[in-house]
Design a protein around this motif. Sequence first.
Motif, PDB file in Angstrom:
ATOM      1  N   LEU A  84       0.829  -1.207   0.000  1.00 37.55           N
ATOM      2  CA  LEU A  84       0.000   0.000   0.000  1.00 37.55           C
ATOM      3  C   LEU A  84       0.864   1.257   0.000  1.00 37.55           C
ATOM      4  O   LEU A  84       0.655   2.157  -0.826  1.00 37.55           O
ATOM      5  CB  LEU A  84      -0.925  -0.016   1.209  1.00 37.55           C
ATOM      6  N   VAL A  85       1.815   1.356   0.919  1.00 34.58           N
ATOM      7  CA  VAL A  85       2.604   2.586   1.012  1.00 34.58           C
ATOM      8  C   VAL A  85       3.521   2.747  -0.188  1.00 34.58           C
ATOM      9  O   VAL A  85       3.829   3.872  -0.608  1.00 34.58           O
ATOM     10  CB  VAL A  85       3.383   2.657   2.340  1.00 34.58           C
ATOM     11  N   SER A  86       3.950   1.642  -0.786  1.00 33.56           N
ATOM     12  CA  SER A  86       4.746   1.735  -2.016  1.00 33.56           C
ATOM     13  C   SER A  86       3.884   2.276  -3.151  1.00 33.56           C
ATOM     14  O   SER A  86       4.328   3.127  -3.930  1.00 33.56           O
ATOM     15  CB  SER A  86       5.315   0.358  -2.378  1.00 33.56           C
ATOM     16  N   MET A  87       2.655   1.797  -3.240  1.00 33.55           N
ATOM     17  CA  MET A  87       1.726   2.305  -4.257  1.00 33.55           C
ATOM     18  C   MET A  87       1.473   3.794  -4.069  1.00 33.55           C
ATOM     19  O   MET A  87       1.357   4.548  -5.037  1.00 33.55           O
ATOM     20  CB  MET A  87       0.403   1.534  -4.174  1.00 33.55           C
ATOM     21  N   LEU A  88       1.409   4.227  -2.819  1.00 32.48           N
ATOM     22  CA  LEU A  88       1.141   5.626  -2.509  1.00 32.48           C
ATOM     23  C   LEU A  88       2.388   6.511  -2.638  1.00 32.48           C
ATOM     24  O   LEU A  88       2.310   7.729  -2.470  1.00 32.48           O
ATOM     25  CB  LEU A  88       0.584   5.745  -1.091  1.00 32.48           C
ATOM     26  N   GLY A  89       3.531   5.891  -2.939  1.00 32.11           N
ATOM     27  CA  GLY A  89       4.753   6.662  -3.138  1.00 32.11           C
ATOM     28  C   GLY A  89       5.511   6.989  -1.875  1.00 32.11           C
ATOM     29  O   GLY A  89       6.395   7.854  -1.872  1.00 32.11           O
ATOM     30  N   LEU A  90       5.171   6.289  -0.772  1.00 30.89           N
ATOM     31  CA  LEU A  90       5.867   6.529   0.495  1.00 30.89           C
ATOM     32  C   LEU A  90       6.323   5.202   1.110  1.00 30.89           C
ATOM     33  O   LEU A  90       5.904   4.824   2.203  1.00 30.89           O
ATOM     34  CB  LEU A  90       4.951   7.265   1.481  1.00 30.89           C
ATOM     35  N   PRO A  91       7.205   4.470   0.418  1.00 35.49           N
ATOM     36  CA  PRO A  91       7.639   3.176   0.950  1.00 35.49           C
ATOM     37  C   PRO A  91       8.344   3.282   2.297  1.00 35.49           C
ATOM     38  O   PRO A  91       8.395   2.300   3.052  1.00 35.49           O
ATOM     39  CB  PRO A  91       8.586   2.650  -0.136  1.00 35.49           C
ATOM     40  N   SER A  92       8.860   4.457   2.609  1.00 36.36           N
ATOM     41  CA  SER A  92       9.559   4.624   3.885  1.00 36.36           C
ATOM     42  C   SER A  92       8.629   4.413   5.076  1.00 36.36           C
ATOM     43  O   SER A  92       9.078   4.042   6.164  1.00 36.36           O
ATOM     44  CB  SER A  92      10.189   6.020   3.967  1.00 36.36           C
ATOM     45  N   LEU A  93       7.322   4.639   4.864  1.00 37.23           N
ATOM     46  CA  LEU A  93       6.371   4.402   5.957  1.00 37.23           C
ATOM     47  C   LEU A  93       6.386   2.943   6.398  1.00 37.23           C
ATOM     48  O   LEU A  93       6.171   2.632   7.567  1.00 37.23           O
ATOM     49  CB  LEU A  93       4.953   4.799   5.530  1.00 37.23           C
ATOM     50  N   GLY A  94       6.615   2.054   5.441  1.00 40.18           N
ATOM     51  CA  GLY A  94       6.623   0.638   5.766  1.00 40.18           C
ATOM     52  C   GLY A  94       7.824   0.216   6.580  1.00 40.18           C
ATOM     53  O   GLY A  94       7.830  -0.876   7.156  1.00 40.18           O
ATOM     54  N   LEU A  95       8.845   1.067   6.630  1.00 38.80           N
ATOM     55  CA  LEU A  95      10.049   0.769   7.399  1.00 38.80           C
ATOM     56  C   LEU A  95      10.110   1.518   8.715  1.00 38.80           C
ATOM     57  O   LEU A  95      10.950   1.227   9.571  1.00 38.80           O
ATOM     58  CB  LEU A  95      11.288   1.108   6.553  1.00 38.80           C
ATOM     59  N   ASP A  96       9.217   2.491   8.872  1.00 37.13           N
ATOM     60  CA  ASP A  96       9.183   3.287  10.091  1.00 37.13           C
ATOM     61  C   ASP A  96       8.761   2.406  11.265  1.00 37.13           C
ATOM     62  O   ASP A  96       7.732   1.719  11.188  1.00 37.13           O
ATOM     63  CB  ASP A  96       8.187   4.437   9.900  1.00 37.13           C
ATOM     64  N   PRO A  97       9.527   2.388  12.367  1.00 35.34           N
ATOM     65  CA  PRO A  97       9.162   1.550  13.522  1.00 35.34           C
ATOM     66  C   PRO A  97       7.747   1.809  14.042  1.00 35.34           C
ATOM     67  O   PRO A  97       7.121   0.916  14.629  1.00 35.34           O
ATOM     68  CB  PRO A  97      10.207   1.927  14.571  1.00 35.34           C
ATOM     69  N   LYS A  98       7.220   3.033  13.812  1.00 30.52           N
ATOM     70  CA  LYS A  98       5.871   3.349  14.288  1.00 30.52           C
ATOM     71  C   LYS A  98       4.793   2.630  13.470  1.00 30.52           C
ATOM     72  O   LYS A  98       3.654   2.500  13.913  1.00 30.52           O
ATOM     73  CB  LYS A  98       5.631   4.849  14.231  1.00 30.52           C
ATOM     74  N   PHE A  99       5.163   2.167  12.255  1.00 31.20           N
ATOM     75  CA  PHE A  99       4.154   1.604  11.359  1.00 31.20           C
ATOM     76  C   PHE A  99       4.542   0.234  10.785  1.00 31.20           C
ATOM     77  O   PHE A  99       3.761  -0.352  10.052  1.00 31.20           O
ATOM     78  CB  PHE A  99       3.910   2.563  10.188  1.00 31.20           C
ATOM     79  N   ARG A 100       5.712  -0.255  11.111  1.00 30.80           N
ATOM     80  CA  ARG A 100       6.221  -1.447  10.436  1.00 30.80           C
ATOM     81  C   ARG A 100       5.379  -2.685  10.726  1.00 30.80           C
ATOM     82  O   ARG A 100       5.187  -3.543   9.863  1.00 30.80           O
ATOM     83  CB  ARG A 100       7.673  -1.684  10.865  1.00 30.80           C
ATOM     84  N   THR A 101       4.869  -2.813  11.942  1.00 37.31           N
ATOM     85  CA  THR A 101       4.028  -3.963  12.291  1.00 37.31           C
ATOM     86  C   THR A 101       2.600  -3.506  12.572  1.00 37.31           C
ATOM     87  O   THR A 101       2.358  -2.337  12.890  1.00 37.31           O
ATOM     88  CB  THR A 101       4.562  -4.681  13.543  1.00 37.31           C
ATOM     89  N   ASN A 102       1.681  -4.450  12.483  1.00 35.00           N
ATOM     90  CA  ASN A 102       0.288  -4.092  12.745  1.00 35.00           C
ATOM     91  C   ASN A 102       0.103  -3.582  14.166  1.00 35.00           C
ATOM     92  O   ASN A 102      -0.625  -2.617  14.402  1.00 35.00           O
ATOM     93  CB  ASN A 102      -0.631  -5.290  12.500  1.00 35.00           C
ATOM     94  N   ALA A 103       0.762  -4.231  15.140  1.00 34.96           N
ATOM     95  CA  ALA A 103       0.622  -3.788  16.531  1.00 34.96           C
ATOM     96  C   ALA A 103       1.075  -2.339  16.682  1.00 34.96           C
ATOM     97  O   ALA A 103       0.436  -1.542  17.393  1.00 34.96           O
ATOM     98  CB  ALA A 103       1.434  -4.691  17.452  1.00 34.96           C
ATOM     99  N   ALA A 104       2.168  -1.973  16.001  1.00 37.48           N
ATOM    100  CA  ALA A 104       2.653  -0.595  16.055  1.00 37.48           C
ATOM    101  C   ALA A 104       1.664   0.343  15.371  1.00 37.48           C
ATOM    102  O   ALA A 104       1.429   1.471  15.838  1.00 37.48           O
ATOM    103  CB  ALA A 104       4.024  -0.495  15.399  1.00 37.48           C
TER     104      ALA A 104
END
Length: 395
Positions: free
Chosen positions: A258-278
């Motif tokens: 999703l975040v790659s499609m939206l042009g922000l792949p870095s969100l997927g690596l951010d510790p605040k968002f990397r896992t569902n629990a986060a």
Amino acid sequence: METALKGRRILDLTRVLAGPYCSMILGDLGAEVIKIEAPGGSDETRFWGPPFKNGVSSYFLCANRNKKSLTVNLKKPEGREIIEKLVRTSDVVIHNFKTGTMEKLGLGYDRLKEIHPGLVYCSITGFGETGPYRDRPGYDFIIQAMSGLMSITGDEHSGPQKFGVAITDILTGLYACIGIQAALLEREASGTGQKIDLSLFDSAVSALVNIGSNYLMTGELPSRLGSRHANIVPYQSFSTKDGEIVIAVGNDRQFMKLVSMLGLPSLGLDPKFRTNAARVENRKELSAILQNLFLQEKKSFWENACQKQEIPFGPIQTMEDVRKDQQLKDREMFIRMQHPKAGDTAIIGSPLKLSKTPVSYRSSPPEPGADSASILSEIGYDEDEIQQLKQGEII
């Protein structure tokens, strides 16, 4: 055409929605359903509206196809005698009278199983036949409020909200179908029937599923999240340039897509968002970021983009959109039936797609007493007796 419940006879003494919805499903599956009402018709939904078509309520039409209609005055002994005669050749009795009413009429389970030991008897009440609430009347809206469903529906601004349909009636109707068919299967082994004590209250509480489990595990009262999911993020609606869509990301891999499609792949690596629990912990921050991105394009753009990336997506459709949806047309979810008064009528079809014994649509919702004479003739009443019953306001 062979049907799954061919040869089963259902005596349906229910009205409004939960019971009639159950018996309609059984009728769709091939059972013979005899709808019992007081003379003139006593199912309240016959009079609920508008809309009406030629005096026929759309509400009544939604839950009463594939049924015959017999009108009987149960307050008179001759009327109760008719029911007892029908019980001898029936497999199932369903009623949704208040607790104790059938017993007062002399038609409780203990009496009817003497007549037919193999009878499956399904009692649908608001709160069940035991407990301190057993004598209370039960309506879907009241049950939604008391069950906790309304407390978790809506958002932080709306206050508690009810579902857009009578969901506890529908759930109870489905549970009734499950219970009845289970009892019929058990009867094949034991030879005897049984009673099913089913309540709207119990059925509604069972629908709390994961939210109820969350509370029982933690003791923390759930908040109203609107379209958002309590345990998964992002799993919610978003506004676009021309309407609302729903995104349902069920795992971390889908989130990265999703975040790659939206042009922000870095969100997927951010510790605040990397896992569902986060992501659940940082729900507000992430939702705000995604909302700003989705506002940049129209629904159709996001639909195409999500399909390419295999991201679960759906537009929020109106009833008009649903009616025109080609998927539903191909699945035959809208059917037409000829009603004696309403004429050509569109109704929602069955979702059950059985390969060997498909559902069938044999008859439109009946007018009161439309089949009284033929049913009574079948169980031994001659023409003179039937006329006497009419004159005595028994049928």
